[in-house]
Design an enzyme around this catalytic site. Structure first.
Site, PDB file in Angstrom:
ATOM      1  N   LYS B  21      -9.252  10.736 140.977  1.00  0.00           N
ATOM      2  CA  LYS B  21      -8.186  11.636 141.395  1.00  0.00           C
ATOM      3  C   LYS B  21      -6.884  10.864 141.614  1.00  0.00           C
ATOM      4  O   LYS B  21      -5.816  11.236 141.112  1.00  0.00           O
ATOM      5  CB  LYS B  21      -8.615  12.336 142.693  1.00  0.00           C
ATOM      6  CG  LYS B  21      -8.161  13.764 142.773  1.00  0.00           C
ATOM      7  CD  LYS B  21      -8.864  14.474 143.932  1.00  0.00           C
ATOM      8  CE  LYS B  21     -10.210  15.056 143.533  1.00  0.00           C
ATOM      9  NZ  LYS B  21     -11.121  15.253 144.667  1.00  0.00           N
ATOM     10  N   ARG B  91      -7.848  13.909 150.494  1.00  0.00           N
ATOM     11  CA  ARG B  91      -8.944  14.174 149.547  1.00  0.00           C
ATOM     12  C   ARG B  91      -9.686  12.872 149.237  1.00  0.00           C
ATOM     13  O   ARG B  91      -9.084  11.815 149.124  1.00  0.00           O
ATOM     14  CB  ARG B  91      -8.397  14.734 148.236  1.00  0.00           C
ATOM     15  CG  ARG B  91      -7.467  15.903 148.427  1.00  0.00           C
ATOM     16  CD  ARG B  91      -6.883  16.364 147.101  1.00  0.00           C
ATOM     17  NE  ARG B  91      -7.795  17.254 146.408  1.00  0.00           N
ATOM     18  CZ  ARG B  91      -7.455  17.907 145.290  1.00  0.00           C
ATOM     19  NH1 ARG B  91      -6.251  17.751 144.743  1.00  0.00           N
ATOM     20  NH2 ARG B  91      -8.312  18.710 144.706  1.00  0.00           N
ATOM     21  N   GLY B 100     -21.190  15.926 146.889  1.00  0.00           N
ATOM     22  CA  GLY B 100     -21.620  15.360 148.168  1.00  0.00           C
ATOM     23  C   GLY B 100     -20.517  14.574 148.828  1.00  0.00           C
ATOM     24  O   GLY B 100     -20.616  14.213 149.998  1.00  0.00           O
ATOM     25  N   MET B 102     -16.592  14.200 150.301  1.00  0.00           N
ATOM     26  CA  MET B 102     -15.950  15.112 151.242  1.00  0.00           C
ATOM     27  C   MET B 102     -15.004  16.105 150.571  1.00  0.00           C
ATOM     28  O   MET B 102     -14.326  15.785 149.609  1.00  0.00           O
ATOM     29  CB  MET B 102     -15.180  14.308 152.274  1.00  0.00           C
ATOM     30  CG  MET B 102     -15.120  15.012 153.595  1.00  0.00           C
ATOM     31  SD  MET B 102     -14.048  14.129 154.713  1.00  0.00           S
ATOM     32  CE  MET B 102     -12.467  14.495 154.018  1.00  0.00           C
ATOM     33  N   ARG B 337      -7.741  15.487 134.681  1.00  0.00           N
ATOM     34  CA  ARG B 337      -8.916  14.688 134.301  1.00  0.00           C
ATOM     35  C   ARG B 337      -9.373  15.149 132.925  1.00  0.00           C
ATOM     36  O   ARG B 337      -8.987  16.236 132.480  1.00  0.00           O
ATOM     37  CB  ARG B 337     -10.044  14.847 135.318  1.00  0.00           C
ATOM     38  CG  ARG B 337     -10.520  16.268 135.472  1.00  0.00           C
ATOM     39  CD  ARG B 337     -11.596  16.368 136.537  1.00  0.00           C
ATOM     40  NE  ARG B 337     -11.908  17.774 136.799  1.00  0.00           N
ATOM     41  CZ  ARG B 337     -12.685  18.186 137.784  1.00  0.00           C
ATOM     42  NH1 ARG B 337     -13.200  17.316 138.621  1.00  0.00           N
ATOM     43  NH2 ARG B 337     -12.945  19.471 137.948  1.00  0.00           N
ATOM     44  N   HIS B 453     -50.623  20.692 117.323  1.00  0.00           N
ATOM     45  CA  HIS B 453     -50.405  20.960 115.903  1.00  0.00           C
ATOM     46  C   HIS B 453     -49.205  21.871 115.709  1.00  0.00           C
ATOM     47  O   HIS B 453     -48.311  21.599 114.905  1.00  0.00           O
ATOM     48  CB  HIS B 453     -51.669  21.592 115.329  1.00  0.00           C
ATOM     49  CG  HIS B 453     -51.544  22.010 113.896  1.00  0.00           C
ATOM     50  ND1 HIS B 453     -51.224  23.296 113.527  1.00  0.00           N
ATOM     51  CD2 HIS B 453     -51.651  21.287 112.767  1.00  0.00           C
ATOM     52  CE1 HIS B 453     -51.170  23.356 112.206  1.00  0.00           C
ATOM     53  NE2 HIS B 453     -51.425  22.156 111.715  1.00  0.00           N
ATOM     54  N   SER B 824     -42.319   0.104 107.593  1.00  0.00           N
ATOM     55  CA  SER B 824     -41.833   1.316 108.248  1.00  0.00           C
ATOM     56  C   SER B 824     -42.570   1.461 109.575  1.00  0.00           C
ATOM     57  O   SER B 824     -43.796   1.597 109.602  1.00  0.00           O
ATOM     58  CB  SER B 824     -42.075   2.537 107.355  1.00  0.00           C
ATOM     59  OG  SER B 824     -41.612   3.691 108.014  1.00  0.00           O
ATOM     60  N   CYS B 892     -40.300   5.694 111.031  1.00  0.00           N
ATOM     61  CA  CYS B 892     -40.563   7.073 110.623  1.00  0.00           C
ATOM     62  C   CYS B 892     -41.326   7.847 111.692  1.00  0.00           C
ATOM     63  O   CYS B 892     -41.862   8.901 111.429  1.00  0.00           O
ATOM     64  CB  CYS B 892     -41.270   7.121 109.274  1.00  0.00           C
ATOM     65  SG  CYS B 892     -42.906   6.401 109.291  1.00  0.00           S
ATOM     66  N   TYR B 912     -33.096   1.574 107.859  1.00  0.00           N
ATOM     67  CA  TYR B 912     -32.916   3.017 107.955  1.00  0.00           C
ATOM     68  C   TYR B 912     -33.794   3.605 109.050  1.00  0.00           C
ATOM     69  O   TYR B 912     -34.746   2.967 109.495  1.00  0.00           O
ATOM     70  CB  TYR B 912     -33.238   3.708 106.617  1.00  0.00           C
ATOM     71  CG  TYR B 912     -34.701   3.641 106.240  1.00  0.00           C
ATOM     72  CD1 TYR B 912     -35.591   4.646 106.631  1.00  0.00           C
ATOM     73  CD2 TYR B 912     -35.202   2.575 105.510  1.00  0.00           C
ATOM     74  CE1 TYR B 912     -36.927   4.580 106.307  1.00  0.00           C
ATOM     75  CE2 TYR B 912     -36.542   2.495 105.181  1.00  0.00           C
ATOM     76  CZ  TYR B 912     -37.405   3.499 105.581  1.00  0.00           C
ATOM     77  OH  TYR B 912     -38.744   3.426 105.277  1.00  0.00           O
TER      78      TYR B 912
END
Lengths: 944, 944
Positions: B21, B91, B100, B102, B337, B453, B824, B892, B912
Site C-alpha cells: 500500500k 492503515r 488478518g 489490521m 495495485r 479406469h 521416456s 509420458c 520433450y
C-alpha cells in the site's frame, strides 16, 4: 618365444602357461620327487596352433623333437624303436580342470615292431600286446575320432571266443587277434592304416589335444561356468615317459589324498591296485586296496609316499590329491593338485594347517566357503541311506527333518505334548499356524514358493522346510495326503530334506550337525569338527570389521542368536508377537473395533503381552543392542481372507437353513410316505440337537459378526498390498498402536534396569519415505519416553532410526539422517521396489525364465543385486553419512546372511549385517573373508 | 536507520520496505497523481518494534512526530486541534496482501473538541458526528480490541429508538446520543476513557498495526501459504491525511480497474457511490453506480481518472486495481495495485499489452498461469446459474457436461446414433465399456477415485468425468439411480462438473470453451479470446526449448493432439487398441488359447487390426514422431474377474438346475394337490421354452468354457499386479505378441511410405529393468524389420527406446543408453515404485491424511515429487547422456501436462514432455515460461 619346457626347467607356479597338470609335474620334479621325465607344450603353443589356422607351427614341432631327444637321452631309450623303445603318455591340461578335454593317450610310440621288442625286453608278451591294444583303442578314439564302441564290441567278441571273463583273462595269442581286429577297425574307420611312425603318432596326438580345447563339450563348459581367457586360455600338452604299474606284482598304481577328504583327519588316504594301469582303478573291475595295505606289501614305497606327502604339503601348504605308479618296486609321481574336500574336512584341515604352522589364519579363513559352513549347520540325510524320494518341492529352508505327519497346527501342538516329533503338512500355512511351527521339526507344503509364509517363518526359526511340493494332494479333512501311488496318513512317518526339496516316506536316517549341537551348549557333543568350528569362528571375529547381528523375534531366538555369535539383534519384528496364538484374537478384535474406546481397550490388553516379549528379548541380549521394528505389515494380514469368511458364512447359513427347514421335514416325509412316520423320532431328536446348537452358538449373531468382519476385510483389501497401507503409514493413521509398542518397550527397559540388567533397545521405523514421517514418530517416541521416565525416575537410552526399504528413502537419506541415528537397509522390499517385481508373483511367473535365459544373472531376492539395489544403497550411505558422519548403518533383509552380500556390505562401509540366527556363523565367516580380501588388496604401507 | 518516509521521498519500488500500500501511494505521489499527503512507517520499523519487546522505539516516535509536523505544514492544519483539525487514516500494509492484518482506522484525531470544530468548519454537524462515531467504533474494535458487536447493538438500538431505517437516517441529535453510548462502551470495556489526545490515538493505532502482524489469523495465514520473511517481513503503517467522499453530492468514493477484469477489454471499469466513505461501498447498503456514470456527473473528475489510468498502466505496465475519493469535486487517489483477473481477461490483456507496446512477449507469457489457461479449455457451469448439486464425487476429468443418463455402454451407442447427448452412469467402468465413452459427453461413476479406469480414460479423451460419487446408488438393471431423495432414470437429463465433482439434476446452462472450438478448426467460433490464445501460443512456441508431445492412442486423438499443437506422440498405448470392443474377444481368445497354434491364429487375427490403427495414427501425425509403446498391462486386465466369472457360472448352474428339475415339477405339484394339474400346461410350455434355450446355448459347454476361463484367470492372478507380469516381462514370455505388434507397425509404415506419406515411428519398451531385456526385444525388432524390409524393398527408419519407469532402470541408465536411442520417463509407475505407494490403495487409504497433516506437501501422483522421483530422473539423465550425449529424453506420465513438472523437466534438460491432447497448450505455455525464467536468471552477457 619358447613353447616347450622340460619339467625340470619349467616354472611350476605358472599354471596359466603350463596348465595345472604340467605345473604340478614341473613342481614335483623341482622338489626332487620321482617324476618320470617329460615335458610340457605350453598353452601359448595352443594359441599359436590356432593362430596358425589349426596347424602345428614348425617352431613348436622342432622344440618337441628337441625335447624328445632330451627324453631319449635321459631314459637311455629310443622313441618307439630300438631294443628298449621309449613310450610316452600324452595328456591335455589347462589352467582349470575342465571336463570335455582330451583323455590321456598311453603307450604312444608302439607299433607291431616295437610291441615285439617290448615283449622281448619285459619278458612279458601278454603285457606288451595288452599295452599295444590299449594304445590302438585310445589313440583311435580320442586322436582319430573313431567310435569307441567298435573296439569294445570287438574286445567282447574276442573274450567270448576264447572263453575269457575279464580282459586280463585274455591270453597273448588271443590278444594278438584283438590287435589285428583293432587295426582293421581303424583302417575301415579312417580309410588308412594306423600310423606306425611314433613321430606321426606324437604329432597327431598333440594336435588332437589342442583341437579338444575348442570341442563342443569344452566350449559349453566354459560358457556355462563363465570361464574367460583370464582364468584358462588354451590347453597345454604333457608328454611323459611311460612307466608301468602293470609289470607284475611289484608294480602298482594308485590315487591318494594327503589327508582324509571326508573327515579332514591327518592320515594318508587313498587306494591302489597291484599290477594295473591307472584306468583299471577308475574302471572299478577289481576292488582297489586301501593305501594302508601298501605299508605291508611294499613298505619302502609306502614310506616314500609319506615323505612325498610331507614335502608336497610343506610346499603347497594345502592338502594334495595325487596319482602315482609303482613300476617293479620304484615309485613314480604322475600328478598332484589341491584336494577337493567336503565341508567337514575343509574345516578341520583349515584349523590343523594353521596349528601345524603351514598356513596363516587369514589363509584358513579364505580356505572354507561360507556355503560349506552352511552344510555343517544342518542335519542331513545320511548319504549312505539308499532311498528314493516320492515327491519333490522347493528347498525352502535347509536341513533334513523326520517326524510324523500332522495336518493342522492344533493337532501338532497336541501331539508334541505327547513327545512326538512332527512334520506339519499343509497346503499352505498362515500366521495362525505359528504354534504348529513351534511344535514341529519341519514343514511341508504343497503350495507356495521360497517366499511363502511357511518358507520365511521356517527359515527364521531354522526349521527344515519343503514348499510347493505340488504333486502331493493334501486332504486335511480326511487327514491324508496322496502323491501318485504314495499315500500317507496323519501319524505316518515322513522325512523332508529342506536342502534338496526331497520328500521321503518313512524315517530316513539323518546325520546331525555336530556344530549346532556344540553351539547350543551341548558340551557332551563336542567333537573335533565343533572344536575346529569354534577356533575358526574366533579367528573370523578377530579378522572382521563388519558387525554381525541376528534377526530374532522371541527370547528363544535371541538366546540362540547370541549362542551363534550375534553381536546384537538387527531386526526384532513386533508383528510376529501379534501373530502368537494368544494374541491374534486380541489383535483381530482391535482391528475390528467399531469405536476408538473398544480399540483402546484391546490395545491396552496387548501392552503387557508385548512388554513381556520385549523383556525376554532384551534380557537374553543383555548388554547388546536390540533393534525393535515397530509394526510393519498391513492390518489385513492379521485377518482371515474374504474367501475364508465367505466359506464360513455360507456354512453358517446352510446350517441355519437346515435348522429352519427341519420343522417342515416331518410333514414332507409324511406326505411322501406315511409309514415313514416311524422314523420321526430320529428327526425329532436331531431337530432338538440342532436347536440346542443353534442356541448355544447364536448363529445369527455369529453371522452378523462375520458379516461385519467381512466388511472390514473388504475395506482393508488392497490392490497391491506390497505397496500398501503398512509400516509407518499405519503408525501415522493408527498412532495408538505405535504408542503402545513404544510404551511397552520402555516399560520393559525400565523394569530391567530396576532389576539390575543392561538393556540396549533401539527403535526402528519401517517403510519410511519422507523425513516428516520420521519426525512424526520421533515426536511420539519422545513424548512416551518423557512420560515413562517421569513416572519411573529411570533414564532411558534408545537410539532412534529408520529402515531404508523404500527407494525414496535412499534419495532422501541426507534429510532422514538429520533425525535417524541409524539406518537399516531392508533389501527384501527395496529389491522389490527397485525392480518393480512383486517377489511372490515374479518367482511364480517369470523369474525362472529370466534366470534361465540369463536376462538376469541371479534371482535378486536370493543374491543381492549389486548393480541396481547396491547402487541405491551406496547413494544412501554417501548422502546419509554426509549429514551424520557417524551414522550406524546395517542391513536386515534376507540378504544379510548371504556371503556375496556380506562382502558387498563390507566394501560399501556398512556397520553390521543382520541375518537369521542360523546364518550368523556364515555371515561371521563371510565378513572375515571380506576383511582379509580387502586387506590383501590394499597396498602395503610405505614404511614397511 | 530511517524508519519513516514521506510519500514523496520513498522508493515506491521497494514493497518489502514500504508494504504494497505504502509503495503504491509513494509511486503515485512521485508520478504526480493527486494523493493526499502522508507517510509510511516502514516494515523495518515493525521489526524494530518487536526487537524492542513490543514497545515503540523512541527514535521511531520522533520520526513520526517530525513527519506529522510536515503533514501539518503541507495541509495547513493542526493535528486534531485548532480551527481546521488535521485528521488521518492509519492503515496496515505488508509486502503481500494478507487477511488478518489490521483494518483501516479512519478519522483519527477526532475528540469531542475537534468533532465540534469539524462540524463548524464543514457546516455539517451530522457529518462530523457520524465521522466521530465511526472513529470511536473502529478504533475501539481494532486498536483496543473491544467486541465490535457491542457497538453494532448500540447503533441498532439508537436506530430503533429514533425510528431510523438506515445509518444515514440518524439525525445529528441521535448521533450525539450514539457517540455518548459508544464512549460509555469503550470505558466499560477498557476500564478508562477513550484517549482524547490525538498523539496518544496515533501511538496506540501504530502499535496496534504492528501487533496485528503477529495476530493469530495473520500467523496462520503465513504458515498455511508458507509465506516466509523473504516474501513479507513485517507490516508497514501508512498515515494519510483524511479526505472525505461523504461531504455532499460533489463528493464520492469508488473502486476501479483500469481494464475489465472479467473480459480483459480495454475499458475503464468500476463503480462509485456519491456522498459516501469507502466502507459504504463495501457494505453494499446502497447500490454503487457504474464508473461511466461519473462521466456524466463529474466529467472533469472522470477525465482525470482516465488520465490516471493511462499514467498508471504506462508506469506499472500492468492492469491496476485502484481506490479513489472525490472530496467536493477534487479527486484523490488512495490505492493502486496490480489487478486480479480471470483467465479470459489475463489472456486478452496479455496480448493487448504486448500490442500496445507496454510489455514484452516474455512478460506476457509469464503473466498468465497455466492453470488459468486450463480454465479456458473446458466448458463450465454457467456461473449465473442458480442451482444446487444433489451429489458430489471426485473431480476426475475437468469440464462440465450435460446429457441424458444412460446405464450401459451399448445403450449409449444406440442412443448416440439417434443423436442424443449422453452421460454414461456406471458403478465403475471397465475396458469393455470403452465404446460407451466414445458415445458419451461425460462419465459419472459411484465407485473409484481419480485413478480409476473411468478417470484415466476420460482424461485421455478430454471428456468430463466425476468419479466415486458414493452417495448415488446405481441400479443398472432397473436403469435408475438414487441419491437421498433424488431419483433419476435412464433418459433423464443430468449435468456433471468434472472440475468440481458436482452432479446436478436436469440441464444446467454451460459456457462453452471458445478456445477449444477455435482450436478444433471451427473458424466461425473465432473470438477475441481465441485469437489472443493463438497469439500467445505462437509466442510460447517461439520462446520454449522443450518439446511438447501428446499421449494418444487413436487416429482421432492424434488428429486432436496435432491441432492442439503437439510436436509428436510421446506415448501411443497399444493396449487401448486391444480393448476396443471388436478386439477384446480376440484378445481374450488369444490369452485363453490352450495351444500355441490357437494362440498364433488369434494373434494373426489381431495383426491387420493393429496395422490399421497404426496407419491411422501415423497418417494423422504425418512427418512427426509417433512413439509406440509395446503391450504393457498384465494379461489378466483383459479378462473378466474371478468374481464376475463365478457369478456367471452360478447363474448358468442355477439355470441348468431349474431345467433339470422341471421334469420332476409336475409330479411334485400333483403330489401336493392333484387339482393343480390344470396348470400343468403352463409348466409344460415353460419347460419347452427352457429346453429350447438350453439347446441353443449349450449351457453345459458354456459352463465348461467358463470353468477353463476361471482356471486361467486364477492362474494369471497376481498378489501385486502393479509389480507383476507385465511390460517387457510379458514380451519376453510371450514373444509372439511383441513380434505381431512390431510387424503390424512396420507393415503400416511400409504401406504409408508406398502411398507417399512420411511416417516417423519410434518403438518404446515398457517396464525395462535391465539392459538384457532391451537387447532381447531389440534383436526381435531387428529380425522383424529385416524381414519386412526384404519383403517390401522399403527401408524403415525407427528409433528404438525404453520407458524409464522402474527404479532399477534409473540406476542402469548408462547401460540402457548403449541400446536405447531415447528414454521416456513413466513417472506414474516410477512414483509408485519410488514411494512404495500403490496409487489406488494410497489415495483411498492414507494419502489424504498425509497431505492433510503435511507429511507430504502434495499428492505425488498429481504433483511430481522433485526431491525423490526427480532426483532419480536427474541421475538417469546424467548417466544416460554420459553414454549417449545426444540421448532424446521425454516424460509420458500424467505429470507431463502438469506445469510445475514441465518447468522441472525443462530445468533438468529433457527433450520433450508428453501429455494428454487437452493439456498440450498448457504444457506449451509452461515450457515457454520455464524458458523465459531460465533466460532471465542467466546473467546478461558482458557485451551488452
Amino acid at each position: 618365444m619358447k613353447y616347450v619346457y622340460m619339467f625340470e626347467e619349467a616354472d611350476g607356479k605358472n599354471k596359466m602357461l603350463l596348465g595345472g597338470k604340467g605345473a604340478g609335474l614341473a613342481e614335483m620334479t623341482r622338489l626332487g620327487l620321482p617324476v618320470p621325465p617329460g615335458f610340457t607344450v605350453t598353452t601359448q603353443g595352443c594359441t599359436a596352433y590356432y593362430s596358425n589356422g589349426r596347424k602345428l607351427p614348425d617352431a613348436i614341432w622342432e622344440e618337441i623333437r628337441t625335447a624328445m631327444a632330451a627324453l631319449e637321452k635321459k631314459t637311455g631309450k629310443a622313441f618307439g624303436r630300438g631294443r628298449n623303445p621309449l613310450l610316452v603318455s600324452v595328456r591335455s591340461g589347462s589352467a582349470l580342470s575342465m571336463p570335455g578335454m582330451m583323455d590321456t593317450i598311453l603307450n604312444l610310440g608302439l607299433s607291431d615292431e616295437s610291441a615285439k621288442t617290448l615283449a622281448r625286453e619285459t619278458g612279458d608278451e601278454r603285457f606288451a600286446l595288452d599295452a599295444y591294444r590299449r594304445f590302438i583303442q585310445i589313440f583311435c578314439k580320442v586322436a582319430l575320432g573313431v567310435d569307441g564302441d567298435l573296439f569294445e564290441k570287438a574286445l567282447a567278441t574276442a573274450k567270448a571266443e576264447s572263453g575269457a571273463k575279464l580282459d586280463s583273462d585274455l591270453t597273448a595269442s588271443a590278444l594278438t587277434g584283438v590287435v589285428a581286429r583293432f587295426k582293421e577297425i581303424a583302417r575301415k574307420a579312417t580309410g588308412r592304416d594306423l600310423p606306425v611312425d611314433p613321430w606321426e603318432q606324437l604329432r597327431v596326438a598333440t594336435t588332437a589335444v589342442f583341437d579338444s580345447w575348442e570341442g563342443k563339450r569344452a566350449r559349453d563348459y566354459r560358457a556355462h561356468f563363465k570361464i574367460g581367457p583370464d582364468q584358462a586360455n588354451g590347453t597345454a600338452v604333457n608328454v611323459v615317459a611311460m612307466v608301468f604299474g602293470n609289470l607284475g606284482e611289484r608294480s602298482a598304481t594308485g590315487v591318494a589324498f594327503t589327508r582324509d577328504p571326508g573327515s579332514g583327519e591327518n592320515t594318508f588316504y587313498g587306494e591302489y591296485l597291484n599290477n594295473a594301469q591307472g584306468e583299471d582303478v577308475v574302471a572299478g573291475i577289481r576292488t582297489p586296496l586301501p593305501i594302508a595295505e601298501l605299508a605291508r606289501e611294499m613298505s619302502s614305497v609306502h614310506a616314500e609316499l609319506l615323505d612325498v606327502k610331507k614335502k608336497l604339503e610343506s610346499h603347497y601348504r594345502e592338502v594334495q590329491d595325487i596319482e602315482f605308479t609303482v613300476e617293479r618296486g620304484k615309485l613314480y609321481m604322475l600328478q598332484t593338485r589341491n584336494a577337493k574336500m567336503n565341508a567337514h574336512a575343509a574345516l578341520v584341515t583349515s584349523v590343523d594347517l594353521v596349528e601345524e604352522g603351514l598356513i596363516s589364519k587369514e589363509r584358513a579363513l579364505l580356505r572354507i566357503g561360507p556355503s560349506d559352513l552352511e552344510q555343517l549347520m544342518y542335519p542331513g540325510i545320511d548319504p549312505k541311506a539308499k532311498i528314493q524320494p516320492f515327491a519333490k518341492g522347493m528347498p525352502a529352508s535347509p536341513g533334513a527333518a523326520c517326524g510324523r505327519a500332522v495336518f493342522d497346527a492344533d493337532e501338532a501342538v497336541r501331539r508334541a505334548k505327547l513327545g512326538e516329533k512332527l512334520v506339519l503338512v499343509r497346503e499352505e500355512t498362515k500366521p495362525e499356524d505359528i504354534h504348529g511351527f513351534f511344535a514341529s521339526v519341519g514343514i511341508l507344503t504343497s503350495r507356495g514358493g521360497k517366499t511363502s509364509h511357511a518358507a520365511v517363518v521356517a527359515r527364521g526359526m531354522g526349521k527344515s522346510c519343503v514348499c510347493g511340493a505340488e504333486s502331493i494332494r493334501i486332504d486335511a479333512k480326511e487327514r491324508r495326503a496322496v502323491a501318485g501311488e504314495t499315500v500317507f496318513r496323519e501319524g505316518d512317518r515322513i522325512t523332508i530334506d529342506g536342502s534338496t526339496g526331497n520328500v521321503y516316506l518313512g524315517e530316513v536316517p539323518l546325520v546331525a550337525s555336530e556344530v549346532v549341537q556344540a553351539l547350543q551348549g551341548d558340551r557332551t557333543q563336542e567333537t573335533k569338527v565343533s572344536r575346529a568350528f569354534a577356533r575358526l569362528m574366533q579367528w573370523a571375529d578377530e579378522a572382521r570389521t563388519l558387525g554381525v547381528y541376528a534377526n530374532a523375534d522371541t527370547p528363544e531366538d535371541a538366546a540362540r542368536a547370541r549362542r551363534f555369535g550375534a553381536g546384537g539383534i538387527g531386526l526384532c519384528r513386533t508383528e510376529r508377537m501379534f501373530n502368537a496364538v494368544d494374541r491374534l484374537p486380541i489383535v483381530r478384535a482391535m482391528i475390528l473395533a467399531s469405536d476408538p474406546k473398544e480399540r483402546a481397550a484391546r490395545i491396552a490388553e496387548l501392552l503387557p503381552l508385548q512388554k513381556a516379549d520385549f523383556k525376554g528379548i532384551l534380557k537374553a541380549m543383555n548388554g547388546l543392542p536390540v533393534t525393535v521394528r515397530l509394526l510393519d505389515p498391513p492390518l489385513h494380514e492379521f485377518l482371515p481372507s474374504v474367501e475364508e469368511l465367505l466359506h464360513e458364512m455360507s456354512t453358517l447359513q446352510d446350517f441355519s437353513e437346515i435348522v429352519r427347514h427341519l420343522d417342515e421335514l416331518p410333514e414332507m416325509v409324511r406326505l411322501v410316505d406315511p409309514k415313514l412316520g416311524e422314523q420321526m423320532t430320529a428327526i425329532d431328536s436331531m431337530r432338538r440337537l440342532l436347536a440346542e446348537v443353534k442356541n448355544r452358538h447364536q448363529d445369527e449373531k455369529l453371522l452378523q459378526r462375520k458379516e461385519s468382519e467381512l466388511a472390514r476385510v473388504r475395506q482393508l483389501h488392497e490392490v497391491n498390498p506390497m505397496l500398501g497401507h503398512r509400516g509407518v503409514r499405519l503408525g501415522i493413521t493408527y498412532p495408538e498402536i505405535y504408542e503402545m509398542q513404544i510404551r511397552a518397550l520402555y516399560q520393559a527397559v525400565v523394569e530391567l534396569i530396576q532389576e539390575g540388567h543392561s538393556p540396549r533397545p533401539e527403535i526402528m521405523v519401517p517403510q519410511v519415505c519422507t523425513a516428516k514421517e520420521l519426525e512424526w514418530v520421533h515426536r511420539l517416541e519422545r513424548e512416551v519416553k518423557a512420560e515413562v521416565e517421569a513416572t519411573s525416575g529411570v533414564k532411558i537410552e534408545c537410539p532412534f532410526g529408520t529402515m531404508i526399504e523404500v527407494v525414496r528413502a535412499c534419495m532422501r537419506a541426507g534429510k532422514l539422517a538429520e533425525i535417524a541415528e541409524f539406518f537399516s537397509f531392508g533389501t527384501n522390499d527395496l529389491s522389490q521396489a527397485t525392480f518393480s517385481f512383486s517377489r511372490e508373483d515374479a518367482e511364480a511367473k517369470f523369474l525362472p525364465l529370466y534366470t534361465e535365459r540369463k536376462i538376469l544373472q541371479d534371482n535378486p531376492f536370493e543374491i543381492l543385486d549389486v548393480k541396481g539395489v547396491g547402487r541405491l544403497m551406496e547413494i544412501a550411505i554417501e548422502w546419509g553419512r554426509k549429514t551424520r558422519p557417524d551414522l550406524k548403518i546395517g542391513i536386515c533383509g534376507e540378504h544379510g546372511g548371504q556371503p556375496q552380500a556380506v562382502e558387498f556390505c563390507h566394501e560399501i562401509g556398512l556397520t553390521y549385517v543382520s541375518c537369521s540366527p542360523f546364518r550368523v556363523p556364515i555371515a561371521r565367516l563371510a565378513a572375515a573373508q571380506a576383511a582379509v580380501r580387502t586387506k590383501s588388496k590394499q597396498p602395503v604401507p610405505s614404511s614397511i
